[in-house]
Design an enzyme around this catalytic site. Sequence first.
Site, PDB file in Angstrom:
ATOM      1  N   LYS A 240      81.424  15.782 -74.642  1.00 44.48           N
ATOM      2  CA  LYS A 240      82.821  15.890 -73.963  1.00 44.48           C
ATOM      3  C   LYS A 240      82.809  16.219 -72.465  1.00 44.48           C
ATOM      4  O   LYS A 240      81.561  16.947 -72.295  1.00 44.48           O
ATOM      5  CB  LYS A 240      83.825  16.795 -74.540  1.00 44.48           C
ATOM      6  CG  LYS A 240      85.301  16.480 -74.273  1.00 44.48           C
ATOM      7  CD  LYS A 240      85.802  15.835 -75.162  1.00 44.48           C
ATOM      8  CE  LYS A 240      87.066  15.291 -75.055  1.00 44.48           C
ATOM      9  NZ  LYS A 240      88.017  14.663 -76.071  1.00 44.48           N
TER      10      LYS A 240
ATOM     11  N   ASP B  27      90.721  11.138 -71.561  1.00 36.82           N
ATOM     12  CA  ASP B  27      91.256  12.034 -72.449  1.00 36.82           C
ATOM     13  C   ASP B  27      92.481  12.515 -71.446  1.00 36.82           C
ATOM     14  O   ASP B  27      92.841  12.043 -70.808  1.00 36.82           O
ATOM     15  CB  ASP B  27      90.467  13.310 -72.773  1.00 36.82           C
ATOM     16  CG  ASP B  27      90.739  14.228 -73.611  1.00 36.82           C
ATOM     17  OD1 ASP B  27      90.667  14.116 -75.171  1.00 36.82           O
ATOM     18  OD2 ASP B  27      91.347  15.520 -73.387  1.00 36.82           O
TER      19      ASP B  27
HETATM   20  N1  GLU Z   1      89.306  11.743 -75.727  1.00 41.07           N
HETATM   21  C1  GLU Z   1      89.347  11.154 -76.972  1.00 41.07           C
HETATM   22  C2  GLU Z   1      89.034  12.028 -78.033  1.00 41.07           C
HETATM   23  O1  GLU Z   1      89.559  13.251 -78.125  1.00 41.07           O
HETATM   24  C3  GLU Z   1      88.469   9.777 -77.105  1.00 41.07           C
HETATM   25  C4  GLU Z   1      87.040   9.708 -76.700  1.00 41.07           C
HETATM   26  C5  GLU Z   1      86.598   8.669 -76.689  1.00 41.07           C
HETATM   27  O2  GLU Z   1      87.095   7.332 -76.879  1.00 41.07           O
HETATM   28  O3  GLU Z   1      85.142   8.569 -76.463  1.00 41.07           O
HETATM   29  O4  GLU Z   1      88.571  11.868 -79.190  1.00 41.07           O
END
Ligand code: GLU
Length: 450
Positions: free
Chosen positions: A126, A166
């Site tokens: 992340k 996100d």
């Molecule tokens: N931010 C999204 C999550 O919390 C998607 C992450 C992504 O697609 O890599 O899963």
Amino acid sequence: MTTDLTTLLDDVLRRNAGEPEFHQAAREVFDSLGPVIARNPRYAEAAVLERLCEPERQIIFRVPWTDDAGRVQINRGFRVEFNSALGPFKGGLRFHPTVTLGTVKFLGFEQIFKNALTGLPIGGGKGGSDFDPKGKSDAEVMRFCQSFMTELYRHLGEYTDVPAGDIGVGGREIGYLFGQYKRITNRYESGVLTGKGIGWGGSLVRTEATGFGAVVFADRMLSTRGRSFDGARVLVSGSGNVAIYAIQKVQQLGGTVVACSDSSGVVYDRDGLDLDLLREIKEQRRGRLSDYADARGTASDYRAGGDIWALAAETTIDVAIPCATQNELGGDAARTLASNGVAAVVEGANMPCTPEAVKVLTAAGVLFAPGKAANAGGVATSALEMQQNASRDAWSFDYAESRLAEIMVGIHDRCAETADEYGAPGDYVLGANIAGFTRVADAMIAMGVI
Ligand code: GLU
């Protein structure tokens, strides 16, 4: 929790001081793992949990950029590459003024288990920044994204680390980030970012996927109690990407979403929200819910600073889907929902319910779906986008949606079966944590001490 796990958790908390959300996420996982560690001593012998709690790599960097007035601005950028046992690090970028290393670590930690639950080949990571896109011009957002990528690009790659969106990072930001990556590397490496535009490597259904997936999960969960969304009255907090498509899917399944929210207030439309209007205000105009309420007139009751969950005491609510942000639904809200007959609470956001809220809901027999299972549709469809990029293909909407639905039903059933297997039927938190953990842990053991 066993004494060994308690000692281990204490160590994690001590080594990561001042990161309350990470502590919360770690504690929740540790709370579930006692039985699986007891049954499989090899996990403890190989120190899998100790390794899982320590990110493989953490990157923190300066992001300088110039605003429209010519002033130099400085933000902080993060990428926490948590675990790559199952595939390249995968997870979104969050741009929000509250983002700290602790926020990114909690999200990255959750992402490991979420991504494992999808059954797809993606590790967990992340990133983000304390940059606030709100009120910035397109040119400012572009300059920020370019500067952010100028530092981050060296850590990325379709086989290494694949960010996506996100909170605060949508199609516009992914476009600027991809453009800068392409320019610096001189490579059209489609699979390095997901959430791309449909005309240049994106996947149909990616935009809708998190909200759609959460509702598909919820529908499957409701069916275990002989219920469905048909005729159900629903609260969806938030009004961003996840909320909008959760609302759409609830409507498609015959339910009525009567309220949503933003950081300034709540709109309550007793006969159901006008999704077309909401989308126009939020997606096209980047407006606020107060603008929606103004445009909707008497059909809408806008409550500045209001609490969306309190509506359960005022009107019949069957399902609550928190889709805003972490810890938005606390103990009091949970008591209101439980005592007013809400059947299910489904986390569309990451960790929107506090530990106290989860305790209250489960003790009251309310079905509860943790975000790492229920909101996995977004990242799962990102993995489908990577598949399409790798094969230079583009799937139809219907095909991509059918794959998403299949994955969500699979996650639901894996969580439910794992909970049964460990003698805790209906405990989706335990099911998700154990099912996610075993998949990662087994891969880590196979790969030796790395
Ligand atoms: N931010 C999204 C999550 O919390 C998607 C992450 C992504 O697609 O890599 O899963």
